[in-house]
Design a protein around this motif. Structure first.
Motif, PDB file in Angstrom:
ATOM      1  N   PHE A  35       0.857  -1.183   0.000  1.00  0.00           N
ATOM      2  CA  PHE A  35       0.000   0.000   0.000  1.00  0.00           C
ATOM      3  C   PHE A  35       0.889   1.227   0.000  1.00  0.00           C
ATOM      4  CE2 PHE A  35      -1.957   3.432   2.505  1.00  0.00           C
ATOM      5  CZ  PHE A  35      -3.076   3.684   1.716  1.00  0.00           C
ATOM      6  N   TYR A  36       0.669   2.107  -0.954  1.00  0.00           N
ATOM      7  CA  TYR A  36       1.462   3.332  -1.052  1.00  0.00           C
ATOM      8  C   TYR A  36       0.703   4.484  -0.415  1.00  0.00           C
ATOM      9  CZ  TYR A  36       4.704   0.876  -4.076  1.00  0.00           C
ATOM     10  OH  TYR A  36       5.634  -0.015  -4.551  1.00  0.00           O
ATOM     11  N   TYR A  37       1.315   5.069   0.596  1.00  0.00           N
ATOM     12  CA  TYR A  37       0.676   6.140   1.363  1.00  0.00           C
ATOM     13  C   TYR A  37       0.477   7.361   0.456  1.00  0.00           C
ATOM     14  CZ  TYR A  37      -0.578   8.111   5.920  1.00  0.00           C
ATOM     15  OH  TYR A  37      -1.260   8.626   6.987  1.00  0.00           O
ATOM     16  N   PRO A  38      -0.763   7.818   0.278  1.00  0.00           N
ATOM     17  CA  PRO A  38      -1.011   8.934  -0.637  1.00  0.00           C
ATOM     18  C   PRO A  38      -0.634  10.285  -0.029  1.00  0.00           C
ATOM     19  CG  PRO A  38      -3.056   8.266   0.399  1.00  0.00           C
ATOM     20  CD  PRO A  38      -2.005   7.297   0.866  1.00  0.00           C
ATOM     21  N   ASP A  39      -0.499  11.280  -0.895  1.00  0.00           N
ATOM     22  CA  ASP A  39      -0.057  12.593  -0.430  1.00  0.00           C
ATOM     23  C   ASP A  39      -1.201  13.500   0.012  1.00  0.00           C
ATOM     24  OD1 ASP A  39      -1.238  13.234  -2.846  1.00  0.00           O
ATOM     25  OD2 ASP A  39       0.593  14.006  -3.793  1.00  0.00           O
ATOM     26  N   TYR A  40      -2.445  13.024  -0.091  1.00  0.00           N
ATOM     27  CA  TYR A  40      -3.591  13.878   0.266  1.00  0.00           C
ATOM     28  C   TYR A  40      -4.133  13.591   1.665  1.00  0.00           C
ATOM     29  CZ  TYR A  40      -5.387   9.767  -2.203  1.00  0.00           C
ATOM     30  OH  TYR A  40      -5.594   8.490  -2.666  1.00  0.00           O
ATOM     31  N   SER A  41      -3.425  12.776   2.408  1.00  0.00           N
ATOM     32  CA  SER A  41      -3.837  12.491   3.782  1.00  0.00           C
ATOM     33  C   SER A  41      -2.603  12.317   4.658  1.00  0.00           C
ATOM     34  CB  SER A  41      -4.689  11.222   3.850  1.00  0.00           C
ATOM     35  OG  SER A  41      -4.979  10.871   5.197  1.00  0.00           O
ATOM     36  N   THR A  42      -2.756  12.678   5.936  1.00  0.00           N
ATOM     37  CA  THR A  42      -1.677  12.455   6.903  1.00  0.00           C
ATOM     38  C   THR A  42      -2.158  11.611   8.076  1.00  0.00           C
ATOM     39  OG1 THR A  42      -2.229  14.519   8.075  1.00  0.00           O
ATOM     40  CG2 THR A  42      -0.562  14.646   6.327  1.00  0.00           C
ATOM     41  N   ASP A  43      -3.358  11.016   7.925  1.00  0.00           N
ATOM     42  CA  ASP A  43      -3.940  10.273   9.055  1.00  0.00           C
ATOM     43  C   ASP A  43      -4.779   9.107   8.554  1.00  0.00           C
ATOM     44  OD1 ASP A  43      -4.446   9.684  11.726  1.00  0.00           O
ATOM     45  OD2 ASP A  43      -6.194  11.007  11.838  1.00  0.00           O
ATOM     46  N   ILE A  44      -4.119   8.137   7.937  1.00  0.00           N
ATOM     47  CA  ILE A  44      -4.814   6.954   7.430  1.00  0.00           C
ATOM     48  C   ILE A  44      -4.809   5.864   8.488  1.00  0.00           C
ATOM     49  CG2 ILE A  44      -4.720   5.094   5.714  1.00  0.00           C
ATOM     50  CD1 ILE A  44      -3.793   7.153   3.687  1.00  0.00           C
ATOM     51  N   HIS A  45      -5.983   5.316   8.757  1.00  0.00           N
ATOM     52  CA  HIS A  45      -6.154   4.291   9.781  1.00  0.00           C
ATOM     53  C   HIS A  45      -6.469   2.938   9.154  1.00  0.00           C
ATOM     54  CE1 HIS A  45      -7.080   6.877  13.592  1.00  0.00           C
ATOM     55  NE2 HIS A  45      -6.169   7.455  12.826  1.00  0.00           N
ATOM     56  N   TYR A  46      -5.992   1.895   9.807  1.00  0.00           N
ATOM     57  CA  TYR A  46      -6.358   0.522   9.438  1.00  0.00           C
ATOM     58  C   TYR A  46      -7.663   0.146  10.138  1.00  0.00           C
ATOM     59  CZ  TYR A  46      -4.167  -0.231  14.001  1.00  0.00           C
ATOM     60  OH  TYR A  46      -3.825  -0.134  15.317  1.00  0.00           O
ATOM     61  N   GLU A  47      -8.472  -0.663   9.448  1.00  0.00           N
ATOM     62  CA  GLU A  47      -9.685  -1.256  10.026  1.00  0.00           C
ATOM     63  C   GLU A  47      -9.805  -2.655   9.438  1.00  0.00           C
ATOM     64  OE1 GLU A  47     -13.218   1.121   9.597  1.00  0.00           O
ATOM     65  OE2 GLU A  47     -12.244   2.979  10.237  1.00  0.00           O
ATOM     66  N   VAL A  48      -9.498  -3.676  10.218  1.00  0.00           N
ATOM     67  CA  VAL A  48      -9.533  -5.038   9.702  1.00  0.00           C
ATOM     68  C   VAL A  48     -10.965  -5.565   9.712  1.00  0.00           C
ATOM     69  CG1 VAL A  48      -9.136  -6.244  11.911  1.00  0.00           C
ATOM     70  CG2 VAL A  48      -8.333  -7.263   9.763  1.00  0.00           C
ATOM     71  N   GLU A  49     -11.334  -6.306   8.672  1.00  0.00           N
ATOM     72  CA  GLU A  49     -12.710  -6.782   8.545  1.00  0.00           C
ATOM     73  C   GLU A  49     -12.770  -8.150   7.870  1.00  0.00           C
ATOM     74  OE1 GLU A  49     -15.469  -3.910   7.082  1.00  0.00           O
ATOM     75  OE2 GLU A  49     -14.329  -2.197   7.869  1.00  0.00           O
TER      76      GLU A  49
END
Length: 203
Positions: free
Chosen positions: A42-56
């Motif tokens: 997964f490549y961290y995008p430049d339009y966010s600084t707070d991406i969270h994981y949610e396992v499902e």
């Protein structure tokens, strides 16, 4: 195919985000371009600084259906896997504050890493499936399908009242408590029972 997802389906997760318990299932979409398969990074995008994981837990639809009765849900599901519902929490919070949809916070490219599917026959007890997520070897989330507010049958019944389910569709069924941010360099490992079936890096 399409990706349907249910939000706020575990009471402890609702509490940790200080959300209200919904009267009905909260449904949202992710586009097919959100999917990451085969443990791709997964490549961290430049339009966010707070991406969270949610396992499902993720269900795969095996045949077309609408207005499905909950008791017949097993006739329409042919696979079960695990996925990460990546959420750009900063984008989501901004949209929620304005009462706007949070499509971009959930549906951005690569926001749905998904494992290979296991045969649904491997899981005869749908109300007792253990799953979880490790980040850099540390257990961060752990859940059981029996903790769901809306079980698999109820999810299919509700969704299919409004949206025809088609073969190959994926259904994300909600996340337990313990969500948190990711960083570049993190390794995420998701498991169902004692089998790790999703293992990828954040770059």
């Amino acid at each position: 195919m399409k990706i349907l997802a249910i939000g706020r389906n575990y009471a402890e997760h609702i509490a940790e985000l200080q959300n209200e318990v919904p009267d009905e299932p909260v449904i949202f979409f992710k586009p097919d371009t959100a999917i990451l398969r085969h443990n791709e990074p997964f490549y961290y995008p430049d339009y966010s600084t707070d991406i969270h994981y949610e396992v499902e837990l993720v269900l795969r639809v095996g045949k077309e259906g609408k207005n499905i009765q909950a008791k017949f849900a097993d006739k329409y599901i042919d696979g079960l896997g695990i996925g990460i519902d990546f959420t750009a929490r900063d984008l989501q919070s901004k949209a929620k504050a304005k009462g706007l949809p949070w499509t971009l916070a959930k549906g951005f490219n690569g926001s749905a890493p998904v494992s290979d599917m296991l045969p649904i026959e491997d899981f005869p007890a749908w109300d007792n499936i253990n799953f979880g997520l490790k980040v850099n070897g540390e257990l961060k989330q752990q859940g059981n399908s029996g903790m769901m507010i809306h079980n698999f049958g109820a999810i299919l019944a509700y969704m299919s009242r409004f949206i025809t389910l088609k073969k190959g569709d994926l259904i994300f069924t909600g996340t337990p408590a313990g969500v948190g941010p990711i960083q570049i360099g993190d390794r995420l490992e998701a498991f169902v029972e004692d089998k790790t079936i999703l293992n990828f890096e954040v770059k």
